[in-house]
Design a protein around this motif. Sequence first.
Motif, mmCIF file in Angstrom:
data_model
loop_
_atom_site.group_PDB
_atom_site.id
_atom_site.type_symbol
_atom_site.label_atom_id
_atom_site.label_comp_id
_atom_site.label_asym_id
_atom_site.label_seq_id
_atom_site.Cartn_x
_atom_site.Cartn_y
_atom_site.Cartn_z
ATOM 1 N N LEU A 114 65.862 37.177 68.835
ATOM 2 C CA LEU A 114 65.275 37.691 70.077
ATOM 3 C C LEU A 114 65.696 39.130 70.310
ATOM 4 O O LEU A 114 64.949 39.925 70.864
ATOM 5 C CB LEU A 114 65.703 36.828 71.268
ATOM 6 C CG LEU A 114 65.082 35.444 71.310
ATOM 7 C CD1 LEU A 114 65.752 34.602 72.379
ATOM 8 C CD2 LEU A 114 63.599 35.528 71.562
ATOM 9 N N ILE A 171 63.440 42.029 73.475
ATOM 10 C CA ILE A 171 63.538 41.291 74.731
ATOM 11 C C ILE A 171 64.909 41.567 75.333
ATOM 12 O O ILE A 171 65.923 41.463 74.640
ATOM 13 C CB ILE A 171 63.329 39.779 74.502
ATOM 14 C CG1 ILE A 171 61.922 39.553 73.930
ATOM 15 C CG2 ILE A 171 63.542 38.996 75.779
ATOM 16 C CD1 ILE A 171 61.682 38.135 73.452
ATOM 17 N N ARG A 188 68.296 41.219 76.986
ATOM 18 C CA ARG A 188 69.292 40.161 77.089
ATOM 19 C C ARG A 188 69.695 39.988 78.541
ATOM 20 O O ARG A 188 69.874 40.944 79.272
ATOM 21 C CB ARG A 188 70.513 40.537 76.249
ATOM 22 C CG ARG A 188 71.611 39.506 76.254
ATOM 23 C CD ARG A 188 72.745 39.916 75.333
ATOM 24 N NE ARG A 188 73.628 40.886 75.918
ATOM 25 C CZ ARG A 188 74.676 40.592 76.695
ATOM 26 N NH1 ARG A 188 74.957 39.355 76.981
ATOM 27 N NH2 ARG A 188 75.440 41.540 77.161
ATOM 28 N N TRP A 217 68.183 34.943 77.302
ATOM 29 C CA TRP A 217 67.089 35.859 77.603
ATOM 30 C C TRP A 217 66.129 35.126 78.524
ATOM 31 O O TRP A 217 65.941 33.913 78.396
ATOM 32 C CB TRP A 217 66.344 36.255 76.327
ATOM 33 C CG TRP A 217 67.138 37.087 75.379
ATOM 34 C CD1 TRP A 217 67.116 38.444 75.251
ATOM 35 C CD2 TRP A 217 68.065 36.630 74.386
ATOM 36 N NE1 TRP A 217 67.971 38.851 74.252
ATOM 37 C CE2 TRP A 217 68.574 37.763 73.717
ATOM 38 C CE3 TRP A 217 68.541 35.369 74.015
ATOM 39 C CZ2 TRP A 217 69.502 37.683 72.688
ATOM 40 C CZ3 TRP A 217 69.476 35.278 72.998
ATOM 41 C CH2 TRP A 217 69.940 36.425 72.350
ATOM 42 N N VAL A 259 62.349 34.747 79.312
ATOM 43 C CA VAL A 259 61.090 35.055 78.642
ATOM 44 C C VAL A 259 59.968 34.226 79.257
ATOM 45 O O VAL A 259 59.918 33.004 79.091
ATOM 46 C CB VAL A 259 61.189 34.742 77.123
ATOM 47 C CG1 VAL A 259 59.911 35.148 76.410
ATOM 48 C CG2 VAL A 259 62.403 35.392 76.502
ATOM 49 N N HIS A 260 59.065 34.885 79.988
ATOM 50 C CA HIS A 260 57.895 34.219 80.573
ATOM 51 C C HIS A 260 58.253 32.958 81.353
ATOM 52 O O HIS A 260 57.625 31.906 81.195
ATOM 53 C CB HIS A 260 56.854 33.892 79.506
ATOM 54 C CG HIS A 260 56.418 35.079 78.705
ATOM 55 N ND1 HIS A 260 55.706 36.120 79.239
ATOM 56 C CD2 HIS A 260 56.621 35.396 77.406
ATOM 57 C CE1 HIS A 260 55.482 37.032 78.316
ATOM 58 N NE2 HIS A 260 56.021 36.614 77.196
ATOM 59 N N ARG A 262 63.308 41.501 68.828
ATOM 60 C CA ARG A 262 61.966 41.549 69.412
ATOM 61 C C ARG A 262 61.898 42.454 70.641
ATOM 62 O O ARG A 262 60.869 42.532 71.291
ATOM 63 C CB ARG A 262 61.513 40.147 69.798
ATOM 64 C CG ARG A 262 61.349 39.244 68.615
ATOM 65 C CD ARG A 262 60.834 37.914 69.054
ATOM 66 N NE ARG A 262 61.013 36.925 68.005
ATOM 67 C CZ ARG A 262 60.862 35.643 68.165
ATOM 68 N NH1 ARG A 262 60.527 35.164 69.350
ATOM 69 N NH2 ARG A 262 61.041 34.813 67.175
#
Length: 140
Positions: free
Chosen positions: A67, A72, A74, A52, A54-55, A70
Motif C-alpha cells: 500500500l 496511499i 498511512r 491505511w 481506503v474508501h 500505491r
Amino acid sequence: MGLIVPPIHHANTVPAPRAYDGLRAVDSSGRVTAKEVLDTLGWRANDRLEWWFVHGLVVVGGADSTLRDRGITRGGRLGIDTQGNVRLSMRLRRVAAISSGSRILLVARPREKTLVIFPSPVLDDVAIRCMAERGIGAES
C-alpha cells in the motif's frame, strides 16, 4: 495406448479459503478480540503494523506493505497485545467512524498479508445494497 482416467472430484473437497473473517465488537478502549484472524496472518504481539484508510475501509499491513507503494497515505500504527487483541487508536476510530460497542468485520487476506476492517457504516451500506438488489425491504 494407455487409458486416460480423469481426476476424481470429491463432493466434500473444499478449496482453500482466500480470506478468513470474523464479526467483532469494539470495547471502550478500542480493543478488539482478533486472535484467530491474526493467527491466520501469522501476526503476533509487537509486530510492526500500519493502517491505511481506503474508501471507507481500514487496511492493515506490515511496514513493508505494498500500500505504501500505491501512494496511499498511512494512517498510523496498529498494536497487537499478548492476548491477540488488536488496539484501534482513537485516531483510527474517529477516521473510520468506529464507536465503542459497535461491531466491525475483520477480513484476513493471507495471500496479501493484509487485514481489512469493515466499520459499521460500511456494513450497513453493504447490507442495504444487497437487500435492494434482491428486492428485500426496499426503503420508502
